[in-house]
Design a protein around this motif. Structure first.
Motif, PDB file in Angstrom:
ATOM      1  N   GLY A 216     -15.588  51.607  55.336  1.00  5.77           N
ATOM      2  CA  GLY A 216     -15.824  50.222  55.777  1.00  5.77           C
ATOM      3  C   GLY A 216     -14.531  49.511  56.114  1.00  5.77           C
ATOM      4  N   ALA A 217     -13.486  49.752  55.315  1.00  4.39           N
ATOM      5  CA  ALA A 217     -12.195  49.125  55.600  1.00  4.39           C
ATOM      6  C   ALA A 217     -11.610  49.649  56.910  1.00  4.39           C
ATOM      7  CB  ALA A 217     -11.234  49.384  54.442  1.00  4.39           C
ATOM      8  N   ILE A 218     -11.752  50.954  57.149  1.00  3.69           N
ATOM      9  CA  ILE A 218     -11.263  51.537  58.406  1.00  3.69           C
ATOM     10  C   ILE A 218     -12.049  50.978  59.587  1.00  3.69           C
ATOM     11  CG2 ILE A 218     -11.079  53.680  59.722  1.00  3.69           C
ATOM     12  CD1 ILE A 218     -10.515  55.111  57.079  1.00  3.69           C
ATOM     13  N   ARG A 219     -13.363  50.852  59.417  1.00  4.93           N
ATOM     14  CA  ARG A 219     -14.200  50.273  60.484  1.00  4.93           C
ATOM     15  C   ARG A 219     -13.710  48.872  60.853  1.00  4.93           C
ATOM     16  NH1 ARG A 219     -19.445  48.292  57.973  1.00  4.93           N
ATOM     17  NH2 ARG A 219     -17.819  46.921  57.135  1.00  4.93           N
ATOM     18  N   ASP A 220     -13.452  48.050  59.848  1.00  6.35           N
ATOM     19  CA  ASP A 220     -12.993  46.685  60.107  1.00  6.35           C
ATOM     20  C   ASP A 220     -11.617  46.684  60.766  1.00  6.35           C
ATOM     21  OD1 ASP A 220     -15.317  45.828  58.931  1.00  6.35           O
ATOM     22  OD2 ASP A 220     -14.413  45.408  56.979  1.00  6.35           O
ATOM     23  N   GLU A 221     -10.764  47.609  60.341  1.00 10.33           N
ATOM     24  CA  GLU A 221      -9.428  47.703  60.947  1.00 10.33           C
ATOM     25  C   GLU A 221      -9.535  48.105  62.411  1.00 10.33           C
ATOM     26  OE1 GLU A 221      -5.252  50.244  60.488  1.00 10.33           O
ATOM     27  OE2 GLU A 221      -7.052  50.829  59.379  1.00 10.33           O
ATOM     28  N   VAL A 222     -10.369  49.100  62.697  1.00  9.53           N
ATOM     29  CA  VAL A 222     -10.544  49.553  64.079  1.00  9.53           C
ATOM     30  C   VAL A 222     -11.113  48.431  64.944  1.00  9.53           C
ATOM     31  CG1 VAL A 222     -11.883  51.118  65.556  1.00  9.53           C
ATOM     32  CG2 VAL A 222     -10.747  51.993  63.502  1.00  9.53           C
ATOM     33  N   PHE A 223     -12.102  47.719  64.419  1.00 14.50           N
ATOM     34  CA  PHE A 223     -12.688  46.596  65.164  1.00 14.50           C
ATOM     35  C   PHE A 223     -11.633  45.544  65.466  1.00 14.50           C
ATOM     36  CE2 PHE A 223     -15.022  42.441  64.876  1.00 14.50           C
ATOM     37  CZ  PHE A 223     -15.613  42.509  66.128  1.00 14.50           C
ATOM     38  N   ASP A 224     -10.774  45.254  64.488  1.00 14.02           N
ATOM     39  CA  ASP A 224      -9.714  44.267  64.686  1.00 14.02           C
ATOM     40  C   ASP A 224      -8.715  44.748  65.737  1.00 14.02           C
ATOM     41  OD1 ASP A 224      -8.332  41.766  63.825  1.00 14.02           O
ATOM     42  OD2 ASP A 224      -6.782  43.165  63.187  1.00 14.02           O
ATOM     43  N   LEU A 225      -8.367  46.026  65.695  1.00 12.34           N
ATOM     44  CA  LEU A 225      -7.411  46.563  66.671  1.00 12.34           C
ATOM     45  C   LEU A 225      -8.005  46.588  68.075  1.00 12.34           C
ATOM     46  CD1 LEU A 225      -5.907  49.504  64.583  1.00 12.34           C
ATOM     47  CD2 LEU A 225      -4.705  47.457  65.354  1.00 12.34           C
ATOM     48  N   MET A 226      -9.298  46.820  68.183  1.00 11.01           N
ATOM     49  CA  MET A 226      -9.947  46.797  69.494  1.00 11.01           C
ATOM     50  C   MET A 226      -9.905  45.407  70.115  1.00 11.01           C
ATOM     51  SD  MET A 226     -13.105  49.306  68.425  1.00 11.01           S
ATOM     52  CE  MET A 226     -14.271  48.711  69.621  1.00 11.01           C
ATOM     53  N   ASN A 227      -9.705  44.389  69.279  1.00 10.48           N
ATOM     54  CA  ASN A 227      -9.564  43.012  69.754  1.00 10.48           C
ATOM     55  C   ASN A 227      -8.117  42.543  69.684  1.00 10.48           C
ATOM     56  OD1 ASN A 227     -12.172  42.288  70.567  1.00 10.48           O
ATOM     57  ND2 ASN A 227     -12.821  41.869  68.478  1.00 10.48           N
ATOM     58  N   SER A 228      -7.175  43.456  69.832  1.00 11.68           N
ATOM     59  CA  SER A 228      -5.752  43.102  69.776  1.00 11.68           C
ATOM     60  C   SER A 228      -5.380  42.180  70.932  1.00 11.68           C
ATOM     61  CB  SER A 228      -4.888  44.364  69.830  1.00 11.68           C
ATOM     62  OG  SER A 228      -5.100  45.174  68.700  1.00 11.68           O
ATOM     63  N   ARG A 229      -4.377  41.326  70.665  1.00  8.50           N
ATOM     64  CA  ARG A 229      -3.866  40.421  71.691  1.00  8.50           C
ATOM     65  C   ARG A 229      -2.430  40.784  72.045  1.00  8.50           C
ATOM     66  NH1 ARG A 229      -5.907  34.290  70.310  1.00  8.50           N
ATOM     67  NH2 ARG A 229      -7.815  34.801  69.172  1.00  8.50           N
ATOM     68  N   ASP A 230      -2.036  40.378  73.252  1.00  8.63           N
ATOM     69  CA  ASP A 230      -0.653  40.608  73.661  1.00  8.63           C
ATOM     70  C   ASP A 230       0.212  39.412  73.263  1.00  8.63           C
ATOM     71  OD1 ASP A 230      -1.214  38.583  75.481  1.00  8.63           O
ATOM     72  OD2 ASP A 230      -1.451  39.939  77.179  1.00  8.63           O
ATOM     73  N   ALA A 231       1.468  39.402  73.708  1.00  8.35           N
ATOM     74  CA  ALA A 231       2.408  38.362  73.308  1.00  8.35           C
ATOM     75  C   ALA A 231       1.986  36.983  73.791  1.00  8.35           C
ATOM     76  CB  ALA A 231       3.803  38.698  73.841  1.00  8.35           C
ATOM     77  N   SER A 232       1.214  36.923  74.865  1.00  7.57           N
ATOM     78  CA  SER A 232       0.765  35.633  75.389  1.00  7.57           C
ATOM     79  C   SER A 232      -0.576  35.199  74.807  1.00  7.57           C
ATOM     80  CB  SER A 232       0.664  35.687  76.916  1.00  7.57           C
ATOM     81  OG  SER A 232      -0.245  36.695  77.320  1.00  7.57           O
ATOM     82  N   GLY A 233      -1.116  35.966  73.852  1.00 10.03           N
ATOM     83  CA  GLY A 233      -2.362  35.588  73.196  1.00 10.03           C
ATOM     84  C   GLY A 233      -3.618  36.051  73.897  1.00 10.03           C
ATOM     85  N   GLU A 234      -3.497  36.870  74.941  1.00  7.92           N
ATOM     86  CA  GLU A 234      -4.674  37.348  75.663  1.00  7.92           C
ATOM     87  C   GLU A 234      -5.126  38.690  75.087  1.00  7.92           C
ATOM     88  OE1 GLU A 234      -3.829  37.405  79.815  1.00  7.92           O
ATOM     89  OE2 GLU A 234      -3.865  35.219  79.987  1.00  7.92           O
ATOM     90  N   TYR A 235      -6.433  38.913  75.120  1.00  9.58           N
ATOM     91  CA  TYR A 235      -7.006  40.132  74.546  1.00  9.58           C
ATOM     92  C   TYR A 235      -6.721  41.319  75.475  1.00  9.58           C
ATOM     93  CZ  TYR A 235      -9.343  37.152  71.160  1.00  9.58           C
ATOM     94  OH  TYR A 235      -9.607  36.262  70.157  1.00  9.58           O
ATOM     95  N   ILE A 236      -6.074  42.336  74.931  1.00  9.97           N
ATOM     96  CA  ILE A 236      -5.567  43.450  75.735  1.00  9.97           C
ATOM     97  C   ILE A 236      -6.687  44.206  76.443  1.00  9.97           C
ATOM     98  CG2 ILE A 236      -4.378  45.676  75.616  1.00  9.97           C
ATOM     99  CD1 ILE A 236      -2.722  44.582  73.315  1.00  9.97           C
ATOM    100  N   PHE A 237      -7.795  44.445  75.728  1.00  6.40           N
ATOM    101  CA  PHE A 237      -8.829  45.349  76.247  1.00  6.40           C
ATOM    102  C   PHE A 237     -10.037  44.600  76.826  1.00  6.40           C
ATOM    103  CE2 PHE A 237      -6.679  47.725  72.807  1.00  6.40           C
ATOM    104  CZ  PHE A 237      -6.179  48.778  73.557  1.00  6.40           C
ATOM    105  N   ALA A 238      -9.887  43.311  77.126  1.00 10.48           N
ATOM    106  CA  ALA A 238     -11.029  42.530  77.618  1.00 10.48           C
ATOM    107  C   ALA A 238     -11.124  42.497  79.139  1.00 10.48           C
ATOM    108  CB  ALA A 238     -10.954  41.102  77.074  1.00 10.48           C
ATOM    109  N   GLY A 239     -10.239  43.196  79.839  1.00 12.35           N
ATOM    110  CA  GLY A 239     -10.271  43.165  81.302  1.00 12.35           C
ATOM    111  C   GLY A 239      -9.860  41.803  81.822  1.00 12.35           C
ATOM    112  N   TYR A 240     -10.608  41.293  82.820  1.00 10.34           N
ATOM    113  CA  TYR A 240     -10.312  39.974  83.366  1.00 10.34           C
ATOM    114  C   TYR A 240     -10.758  38.849  82.430  1.00 10.34           C
ATOM    115  CZ  TYR A 240      -9.467  42.336  87.826  1.00 10.34           C
ATOM    116  OH  TYR A 240      -8.978  43.157  88.829  1.00 10.34           O
ATOM    117  N   GLN A 241     -11.588  39.160  81.441  1.00 10.70           N
ATOM    118  CA  GLN A 241     -12.067  38.150  80.486  1.00 10.70           C
ATOM    119  C   GLN A 241     -11.126  38.078  79.278  1.00 10.70           C
ATOM    120  OE1 GLN A 241     -14.670  36.537  81.751  1.00 10.70           O
ATOM    121  NE2 GLN A 241     -14.666  38.036  83.417  1.00 10.70           N
TER     122      GLN A 241
END
Length: 407
Positions: A115-140
């Motif tokens: 469960g802890a790994i699942r939460d970590e992976v979910f958080d990493l999938m929503n990682s942001r770059d230096a400008s605060g934008e979500y890396i893996f969200a495409g144009y959104q």
């Protein structure tokens, strides 16, 4: 030829003015360090300088783009490396849970880390770059790439971005992708291919997947997403009761005949069938539609299986197989995405070095055209000063040639 006094004055003054102008130009060249003070000094050279300056400014922008691109790719690479490491740890725990002697309490203990790994992976999938934008969200990129919906009937971890990718120009002919969409990296991951019995006249029948790779190959070669009827198959026991024939009920194709003993298992393309029946009995089965699950959802499904005290051994084994194959497929997709990022980083670095070489060459060429040669300019300045002094001395002598001076 008769030369009037006015002509003498005009020529002398013009000579002094020309020498003064030339001397002023040399002084400006020495002060500015530039040989070309105006386009008329060298029209062709001035045109080349303008073109070279424009190309140098373009190279500077390419290098700035390259810096932004490299930073974005390194951030993405770091995130995917961390996810890979976490999922590999989860896979180790999954293999450990397959130990048949593990009690429900032991599985529940493993579920805590899963469960802890699942939460970590979910958080990493929503990682942001230096400008605060979500890396893996495409144009959104202003919104999270993935959300968790506990009320969803299917996958609870859902992709909310799009497949857009930002490309950056790093040379006149090369554009490189700055980031991958989460749909490509995490969402488009196939879950375990399955098949299931749908009916038949046999007294009893069961299906277990024993060779997943064989089933995967059969599924990929035979599943028809356009015509669902072509995904249905039938097993029929022959008149002697010692063989079965497998046919595709949609296409009518005969897929083979196999030796058969009632109640004994036989294998067909990775699927182990056990049928209790006699001559003429049938069993229908079908290929289940392929499903896609991201890594967070795969880990969550396995977390639920580990925490279920009432799950059967076969049910848990199916859940374990689903988890292992889902993680393997996810790791494979992550590996491909990481390799793509590494390739783009290599190309970006190579182009960056090429741009530096090109910048040095352009600056050298521009310098040869417009920069002053100080040794020559100082010599010309000294010569021009002498010429001006001579013109001034000559003017004073010429203007003194008058008959009135001798009266």
């Amino acid at each position: 030829m008769r030369i009037s006094t006015n002509q003498l004055f005009d020529r002398s003054i013009q000579s002094i003015l020309n020498n003064q102008g030339n001397l002023s130009d040399l002084q400006q060249q020495l002060a500015s360090g530039k040989k070309l003070l105006r386009p008329s000094d060298d029209p062709v050279g001035a045109s080349k300088v303008i073109r070279l300056t424009e190309e140098l400014e373009q190279i500077k922008q390419f290098q700035r783009n390259n810096d932004v691109l490299t930073s974005a790719l390194k951030e993405q690479e770091a995130v995917m490396r961390n996810i890979t490491s976490s999922v590999q740890r989860a896979r180790q725990l999954a293999v450990q849970s397959g130990n048949g002697i593990m009690a429900a309490e032991d599985k529940a203990a493993l579920a805590v880390e899963i469960g802890a790994i699942r939460d970590e992976v979910f958080d990493l999938m929503n990682s942001r770059d230096a400008s605060g934008e979500y890396i893996f969200a495409g144009y959104q990129s202003k919104s999270p790439a993935f959300i968790f919906d506990p009320a969803a009937t299917g996958n609870k971890y859902q992709f909310q971005g799009d497949e857009g990718t930002n490309d950056l120009q790093v040379s006149p002919a090369v554009r490189l992708q700055a980031a991958d969409s989460g749909k490509t990296v995490f969402e488009d991951v196939f879950a375990r291919f399955k098949s299931s019995i749908t009916g038949g006249t046999a007294a009893d029948s069961s299906l277990n997947i024993t060779l997943q790779k064989d089933l995967d190959t059969f599924h990929q070669q035979n599943y028809d997403a356009v015509t669902p009827a072509n995904n249905a198959f039938e097993i029929q026991v022959n008149g002697a009761g010692d063989q079965v024939t497998v046919t595709n009920t949609g296409t009518g194709a005969n897929l083979g005949t196999f030796n058969f003993t009632s109640g004994e298992p036989f294998t067909f393309n990775g699927m182990e069938f056990t049928i209790e029946g006699g001559p003429g009995d049938t069993v229908q089965f079908e290929l289940d539609p392929p499903q896609k699950k991201n890594l967070a959802q795969t880990l969550d499904d396995f977390f639920v299986a580990l925490n279920d005290p009432d799950i059967s051994q076969q049910g848990f084994q199916n859940g374990l197989n689903d988890a292992l194959i889902g993680m393997d497929n996810g790791l494979e997709r992550l590996g491909a995405a990481t390799a793509g990022v590494g390739g783009r980083l290599n190309v970006a670095e190579s182009i960056y070095e090429s741009n530096l070489d090109l910048e040095i060459a352009h600056k050298s060429t521009r310098s040869d055209i417009e920069d002053v040669d100080y040794a020559k300019a100082v010599s010309d300045l000294s010569r021009q000063e002498t010429a001006l002094q001579a013109a001034q001395s000559t003017f004073s002598r010429v203007t003194g040639l008058s008959l009135f001076d001798f009266i």
